[in-house]
Motif scaffolding. Structure first.
Motif, PDB file in Angstrom:
ATOM      1  N   LEU A 173       0.834  -1.200   0.000  1.00  0.00           N
ATOM      2  CA  LEU A 173       0.000   0.000   0.000  1.00  0.00           C
ATOM      3  C   LEU A 173       0.873   1.257   0.000  1.00  0.00           C
ATOM      4  O   LEU A 173       0.579   2.227  -0.694  1.00  0.00           O
ATOM      5  CB  LEU A 173      -0.926  -0.006   1.221  1.00  0.00           C
ATOM      6  CG  LEU A 173      -2.053  -1.030   1.147  1.00  0.00           C
ATOM      7  CD1 LEU A 173      -2.924  -0.959   2.387  1.00  0.00           C
ATOM      8  CD2 LEU A 173      -2.892  -0.795  -0.103  1.00  0.00           C
ATOM      9  N   LEU A 174       1.950   1.223   0.783  1.00  0.00           N
ATOM     10  CA  LEU A 174       2.881   2.361   0.826  1.00  0.00           C
ATOM     11  C   LEU A 174       3.371   2.690  -0.574  1.00  0.00           C
ATOM     12  O   LEU A 174       3.316   3.836  -1.026  1.00  0.00           O
ATOM     13  CB  LEU A 174       4.081   2.004   1.704  1.00  0.00           C
ATOM     14  CG  LEU A 174       4.043   2.386   3.165  1.00  0.00           C
ATOM     15  CD1 LEU A 174       5.365   2.016   3.817  1.00  0.00           C
ATOM     16  CD2 LEU A 174       3.810   3.869   3.306  1.00  0.00           C
ATOM     17  N   ALA A 175       3.863   1.659  -1.271  1.00  0.00           N
ATOM     18  CA  ALA A 175       4.418   1.870  -2.599  1.00  0.00           C
ATOM     19  C   ALA A 175       3.343   2.396  -3.547  1.00  0.00           C
ATOM     20  O   ALA A 175       3.593   3.318  -4.332  1.00  0.00           O
ATOM     21  CB  ALA A 175       5.005   0.567  -3.135  1.00  0.00           C
ATOM     22  N   LEU A 176       2.130   1.846  -3.464  1.00  0.00           N
ATOM     23  CA  LEU A 176       1.054   2.272  -4.362  1.00  0.00           C
ATOM     24  C   LEU A 176       0.691   3.733  -4.120  1.00  0.00           C
ATOM     25  O   LEU A 176       0.494   4.502  -5.057  1.00  0.00           O
ATOM     26  CB  LEU A 176      -0.173   1.374  -4.174  1.00  0.00           C
ATOM     27  CG  LEU A 176       0.000  -0.032  -4.734  1.00  0.00           C
ATOM     28  CD1 LEU A 176      -1.269  -0.847  -4.538  1.00  0.00           C
ATOM     29  CD2 LEU A 176       0.355   0.034  -6.224  1.00  0.00           C
ATOM     30  N   THR A 177       0.606   4.137  -2.818  1.00  0.00           N
ATOM     31  CA  THR A 177       0.338   5.539  -2.507  1.00  0.00           C
ATOM     32  C   THR A 177       1.409   6.423  -3.115  1.00  0.00           C
ATOM     33  O   THR A 177       1.125   7.493  -3.672  1.00  0.00           O
ATOM     34  CB  THR A 177       0.310   5.751  -0.975  1.00  0.00           C
ATOM     35  OG1 THR A 177      -0.407   4.675  -0.384  1.00  0.00           O
ATOM     36  CG2 THR A 177      -0.319   7.064  -0.614  1.00  0.00           C
ATOM     37  N   GLY A 178       2.669   5.994  -2.991  1.00  0.00           N
ATOM     38  CA  GLY A 178       3.777   6.763  -3.564  1.00  0.00           C
ATOM     39  C   GLY A 178       3.602   6.941  -5.054  1.00  0.00           C
ATOM     40  O   GLY A 178       3.722   8.057  -5.578  1.00  0.00           O
ATOM     41  N   VAL A 179       3.289   5.864  -5.750  1.00  0.00           N
ATOM     42  CA  VAL A 179       3.102   5.936  -7.202  1.00  0.00           C
ATOM     43  C   VAL A 179       1.969   6.899  -7.534  1.00  0.00           C
ATOM     44  O   VAL A 179       2.088   7.754  -8.420  1.00  0.00           O
ATOM     45  CB  VAL A 179       2.797   4.534  -7.783  1.00  0.00           C
ATOM     46  CG1 VAL A 179       2.379   4.653  -9.242  1.00  0.00           C
ATOM     47  CG2 VAL A 179       4.015   3.641  -7.655  1.00  0.00           C
ATOM     48  N   ALA A 180       0.864   6.796  -6.761  1.00  0.00           N
ATOM     49  CA  ALA A 180      -0.290   7.660  -7.017  1.00  0.00           C
ATOM     50  C   ALA A 180       0.100   9.130  -6.884  1.00  0.00           C
ATOM     51  O   ALA A 180      -0.219   9.960  -7.742  1.00  0.00           O
ATOM     52  CB  ALA A 180      -1.422   7.326  -6.050  1.00  0.00           C
ATOM     53  N   LEU A 181       0.845   9.479  -5.805  1.00  0.00           N
ATOM     54  CA  LEU A 181       1.263  10.871  -5.592  1.00  0.00           C
ATOM     55  C   LEU A 181       2.156  11.346  -6.728  1.00  0.00           C
ATOM     56  O   LEU A 181       2.024  12.465  -7.229  1.00  0.00           O
ATOM     57  CB  LEU A 181       1.998  10.995  -4.257  1.00  0.00           C
ATOM     58  CG  LEU A 181       1.124  11.179  -3.027  1.00  0.00           C
ATOM     59  CD1 LEU A 181       1.966  11.140  -1.769  1.00  0.00           C
ATOM     60  CD2 LEU A 181       0.376  12.500  -3.115  1.00  0.00           C
ATOM     61  N   LEU A 182       3.096  10.490  -7.151  1.00  0.00           N
ATOM     62  CA  LEU A 182       4.025  10.859  -8.221  1.00  0.00           C
ATOM     63  C   LEU A 182       3.257  11.124  -9.515  1.00  0.00           C
ATOM     64  O   LEU A 182       3.479  12.141 -10.184  1.00  0.00           O
ATOM     65  CB  LEU A 182       5.028   9.729  -8.453  1.00  0.00           C
ATOM     66  CG  LEU A 182       6.357   9.810  -7.711  1.00  0.00           C
ATOM     67  CD1 LEU A 182       7.224   8.631  -8.068  1.00  0.00           C
ATOM     68  CD2 LEU A 182       7.077  11.108  -8.051  1.00  0.00           C
ATOM     69  N   VAL A 183       2.375  10.184  -9.839  1.00  0.00           N
ATOM     70  CA  VAL A 183       1.624  10.318 -11.091  1.00  0.00           C
ATOM     71  C   VAL A 183       0.753  11.574 -11.046  1.00  0.00           C
ATOM     72  O   VAL A 183       0.694  12.350 -12.012  1.00  0.00           O
ATOM     73  CB  VAL A 183       0.763   9.061 -11.345  1.00  0.00           C
ATOM     74  CG1 VAL A 183      -0.196   9.300 -12.512  1.00  0.00           C
ATOM     75  CG2 VAL A 183       1.663   7.870 -11.646  1.00  0.00           C
ATOM     76  N   ALA A 203       4.209  17.229  -3.055  1.00  0.00           N
ATOM     77  CA  ALA A 203       3.506  15.976  -3.304  1.00  0.00           C
ATOM     78  C   ALA A 203       4.432  14.969  -3.971  1.00  0.00           C
ATOM     79  O   ALA A 203       4.463  13.784  -3.606  1.00  0.00           O
ATOM     80  CB  ALA A 203       2.283  16.223  -4.185  1.00  0.00           C
ATOM     81  N   MET A 204       5.231  15.453  -4.941  1.00  0.00           N
ATOM     82  CA  MET A 204       6.112  14.528  -5.643  1.00  0.00           C
ATOM     83  C   MET A 204       7.233  14.027  -4.740  1.00  0.00           C
ATOM     84  O   MET A 204       7.627  12.860  -4.797  1.00  0.00           O
ATOM     85  CB  MET A 204       6.680  15.187  -6.894  1.00  0.00           C
ATOM     86  CG  MET A 204       5.643  15.228  -8.004  1.00  0.00           C
ATOM     87  SD  MET A 204       6.295  15.858  -9.543  1.00  0.00           S
ATOM     88  CE  MET A 204       7.482  14.613  -9.949  1.00  0.00           C
ATOM     89  N   ALA A 205       7.743  14.933  -3.885  1.00  0.00           N
ATOM     90  CA  ALA A 205       8.791  14.520  -2.957  1.00  0.00           C
ATOM     91  C   ALA A 205       8.256  13.457  -2.001  1.00  0.00           C
ATOM     92  O   ALA A 205       8.881  12.407  -1.784  1.00  0.00           O
ATOM     93  CB  ALA A 205       9.308  15.731  -2.180  1.00  0.00           C
ATOM     94  N   ALA A 206       7.050  13.739  -1.462  1.00  0.00           N
ATOM     95  CA  ALA A 206       6.447  12.777  -0.545  1.00  0.00           C
ATOM     96  C   ALA A 206       6.190  11.455  -1.262  1.00  0.00           C
ATOM     97  O   ALA A 206       6.428  10.372  -0.719  1.00  0.00           O
ATOM     98  CB  ALA A 206       5.138  13.333   0.014  1.00  0.00           C
ATOM     99  N   GLY A 207       5.720  11.560  -2.499  1.00  0.00           N
ATOM    100  CA  GLY A 207       5.459  10.360  -3.286  1.00  0.00           C
ATOM    101  C   GLY A 207       6.718   9.538  -3.481  1.00  0.00           C
ATOM    102  O   GLY A 207       6.727   8.310  -3.341  1.00  0.00           O
ATOM    103  N   MET A 208       7.816  10.249  -3.735  1.00  0.00           N
ATOM    104  CA  MET A 208       9.103   9.591  -3.951  1.00  0.00           C
ATOM    105  C   MET A 208       9.535   8.837  -2.694  1.00  0.00           C
ATOM    106  O   MET A 208       9.951   7.678  -2.757  1.00  0.00           O
ATOM    107  CB  MET A 208      10.115  10.693  -4.282  1.00  0.00           C
ATOM    108  CG  MET A 208      11.382  10.195  -4.834  1.00  0.00           C
ATOM    109  SD  MET A 208      11.196   9.995  -6.610  1.00  0.00           S
ATOM    110  CE  MET A 208      12.903   9.983  -7.042  1.00  0.00           C
ATOM    111  N   VAL A 209       9.433   9.537  -1.531  1.00  0.00           N
ATOM    112  CA  VAL A 209       9.828   8.904  -0.268  1.00  0.00           C
ATOM    113  C   VAL A 209       8.990   7.663  -0.010  1.00  0.00           C
ATOM    114  O   VAL A 209       9.503   6.576   0.281  1.00  0.00           O
ATOM    115  CB  VAL A 209       9.676   9.897   0.914  1.00  0.00           C
ATOM    116  CG1 VAL A 209       9.915   9.190   2.233  1.00  0.00           C
ATOM    117  CG2 VAL A 209      10.637  11.057   0.747  1.00  0.00           C
TER     118      VAL A 209
END
Ligand SMILES: Nc1ncnc2c1ncn2[C@@H]1O[C@H](COP(=O)(O)OP(=O)(O)O)[C@@H](O)[C@H]1O
Ligand SMILES: [Mg+2]
Lengths: 411, 221
Positions: A173-183, A203-209
């Motif tokens: 779920l963590l990884a998926l949330t990250g991808v969603a934020l990046l996209v 948002a992108m930085a948080a997504g990356m982390v």
């Protein structure tokens, strides 16, 4: 309590001193990285912010290394812990001792790291320093207290809890949330709904982390699946053993390989970027940084390897007594590293190339891919090789673990 | 077949073995008994080529084995000896059948062949149902039977067992003993059985009693 801590530390063995040193040094490096990252990330200069983000990301695995080193504490001084319990110390006392020691080492280490930061960034802001030191010390306390959780120090000796640590859905779920934020950040560009001007960047930085953190954790799944597959087909006993050992404890390997994975990810990503641009000097600097990161990852692997040997020594000593050559058992260690590192590095490299190519898809040229992919394969190779070399270097330790005395100790 | 002459071994100042001589005939079951600390385990380890005695010699089929090089001695242990420990000491990450197949794989048999032979041995020791279970899921008695299967699967000349029932209750211990001795007899292997329990020693053809590192004379029936 302090007196007991002194008692525990009197006549420390060499592995214990090395471990304490590792915790202190790790805390120092992490403090330095975080301070530098904070001073760079002022959001005025995009390049500086990105570098700051990269440094902050590197601090995560270093903190992981510190925690791993704390976990080793209980293992390296089994006898004295057991003696303490015999003398009437409660399990809680043992945990408090870990917290005290972890906090103390993190405090001294992060102070030293801050001094180095202050000296190297004389005109830079000093405001973040106290925060970082307090944060690191608190982290050390928590890590020290939790480190003993996997180990049961009973008056009759120290045993490890059975290793049944599987992957968790949470990580995915963590990884998926990250991808969603990046996209979301990429597609909405300037029009991100919250956070005003910096909304997209944050948002992108948080997504990356989140993505990197989640990926590290999700690596558990990947490692387990690969190991299970290899175990089912293994023809040699060395490969069978290595695959089953990795399969039964993929979490530890994912943790130990997190820095390796990050380094490969950044290395492959920067390779994909190099292909399109010509700033070779700047890229050479990045490569030096990557090399340093790879060395950190080797340290994390050494700690993991030591822990692994402590876990395996009884089984391995019995196998050696039954006539399995030491050479074969050494090979098991190396193959274990290869089985765990190969999927992690391959996926990290592909992800690194993918992130860069995807973010500039409109201008990326197909012929640049040749260099990008060569770099990605090379980074994968370097990552796997690092893991295997560390395992190879553990062979002298293996000899000590195989002595018959290991089996005399009883349970 | 297996013979020890005048074995001595000390650890620091403690003299664990002091001039012990024993002889084991093919297919014979010999119990080594005596109080704790008498040197039983040390004798077993010297006979099994795991420890090297300081003086004296160990001879298998006319060949001295205590002076062999490390590689040769390791290969000999793998091919001619089987060993069972008090706690089994199986690899917990492997299933029962994989544990038993391991010695065959290390002797470079193919995987299919090794697994089939391992399954057969599990059946012979009446733990076939546990074949695919991890060691942690087995009871103490089941574990010991898997350990016995692992020791016997290569068709060794001698099986060494150090307190194989020490961690089991009486009934479990009896079951493991009958299973082990039955399987060893069927395979023609001699058994050297270390125990401090007289009921376990009663399974043996012959008993050697140690005290303070020396053989107590006159107890051989
Ligand atoms: N590795 C060792 N290190 C130190 N002392 C040992 C070691 N192995 C055995 N001993 C000592 O040798 C003596 C005999 O031990 P052992 O053969 O294990 O006895 P038993 O199996 O009959 O209980 C004991 O006094 C024991 O303490
Ligand atoms: Mg003993």
């Amino acid at each position: 309590m302090i007196t007991v801590l002194r008692m525990l530390n009197r006549g420390r063995s060499r592995p214990e001193r090395v471990r304490a040193w590792l915790v202190g040094a790790g805390a120092g490096v992490a403090a330095f990285l975080v301070c530098t990252a904070v001073s760079l990330a002022d959001f005025r200069d995009e390049g500086g912010s990105l570098t700051g983000l990269a440094l902050a990301l590197l601090a995560l695995p270093v903190a992981g290394l510190v925690h791993q080193a704390n976990r080793l504490a209980t293992a390296t001084r089994e006898r004295r812990l057991a003696a303490l319990r015999l003398a009437g110390a409660a399990p809680g006392d043992v945990r408090r001792l870990g917290a005290l020691e972890g906090g103390w080492l993190a405090l001294t280490g992060s102070l030293a790291g801050s001094v180095v930061y202050a000296l190297t960034h004389l005109p830079g802001p000093l405001a973040p320093v106290p925060f970082v030191v307090v944060l690191m010390t608190a982290g050390g306390v928590v890590s020290g207290a939790r480190a003993g959780r996997d180990v049961i120090a009973s008056p009759l000796g120290v045993t490890r809890r059975p290793r049944v640590r599987g992957p968790r859905v949470r990580d995915l779920l963590l990884a998926l949330t990250g991808v969603a934020l990046l996209v979301a950040g990429l597609t909405l560009k300037g029009g991100f709904p919250i956070g005003g001007k910096y909304g997209t960047a944050v948002a992108m930085a948080a997504g990356m982390v989140l993505l990197l953190f989640g990926l590290t954790m999700a690596a558990t799944w990947l490692i387990r699946a690969c190991a299970a597959r290899i175990g089912r087909r293994a023809r040699s006993p060395e490969t069978l053993l290595a695959a089953r050992l990795v399969e039964s404890d993929p979490r530890a390997w994912a943790r130990a390989l997190s820095v390796v994975g990050l380094t490969v990810f950044f290395g492959a990503g920067s390779g994909a970027q190099q292909a399109g641009t010509g700033y070779w000097h700047a890229h050479a600097l990045i490569d030096v940084a990557l090399l340093l990161a790879m060395l950190t990852s080797a340290a994390a692997l050494v700690v993991h390897q030591a822990e692994e040997l402590i876990d395996l020594r009884r089984s391995f000593a019995a196998l050696a007594a039954a006539g399995v050559p030491e050479r074969s058992l050494g090979r098991v260690l190396v193959r274990q590293a290869a089985i765990a590192a190969l999927p992690v590095c391959a996926v990290a490299a592909a992800a690194g190339v993918g992130v860069v190519v995807f973010s500039v898809l409109d201008i990326y040229q197909a012929r640049w891919l040749v260099w990008a992919l060569t770099r990605a394969v090379a980074m994968t190779g370097i990552g796997v090789l690092t893991a295997m070399l560390v395992a190879l270097a553990a062979r002298p330790l293996l000899r000590g673990a195989l002595r018959l005395e290991t089996l005399r100790a009883g349970r | 077949m297996l013979e020890a002459r005048g074995l001595s071994k000390s650890f620091g100042r403690a003299r664990a073995l002091d001039g012990v001589s024993v002889e084991i005939a093919p297919g014979e079951v010999v119990a080594v008994t005596g109080p704790s600390g008498a040197g039983k385990s040390t004798l077993l380890h010297c006979l099994a080529g795991v420890l090297r005695p300081e003086s004296g010699e160990v001879v298998l089929d006319g060949r001295r084995i205590d002076t062999l090089g490390e590689a040769e001695l390791t290969a000999l242990r793998r091919q001619s000896f089987g060993i069972v420990f008090q706690f089994g000491e199986l690899v917990p990450e492997l299933s029962a059948v994989e544990n038993v197949a391991l010695p065959l794989l290390f002797n470079r048999h193919g995987r299919g062949e090794a697994m089939a032979a391992a399954a057969e041995w599990l059946e012979r020791l009446e733990v076939a149902d546990c074949a695919d279970q991890r060691i942690g899921e087995l009871s103490g008695g089941q574990r010991q039977r898997v350990a016995v299967a692992r020791a016997l699967v290569t068709g060794p000349r001698v099986v060494f067992a150090d307190e194989p029932t020490g961690a089991l209750d009486t009934l479990g211990g009896e079951q493991v003993m009958t299973a082990m001795l039955g399987a060893a007899r069927a395979g023609g292997a001699a058994v050297v059985l270390v125990t401090h329990d007289n009921r376990v020693a009663a399974y043996a053809d012959r008993e050697i009693t140690l005290r303070d590192g020396a053989v107590l004379a006159g107890v051989n029936p």
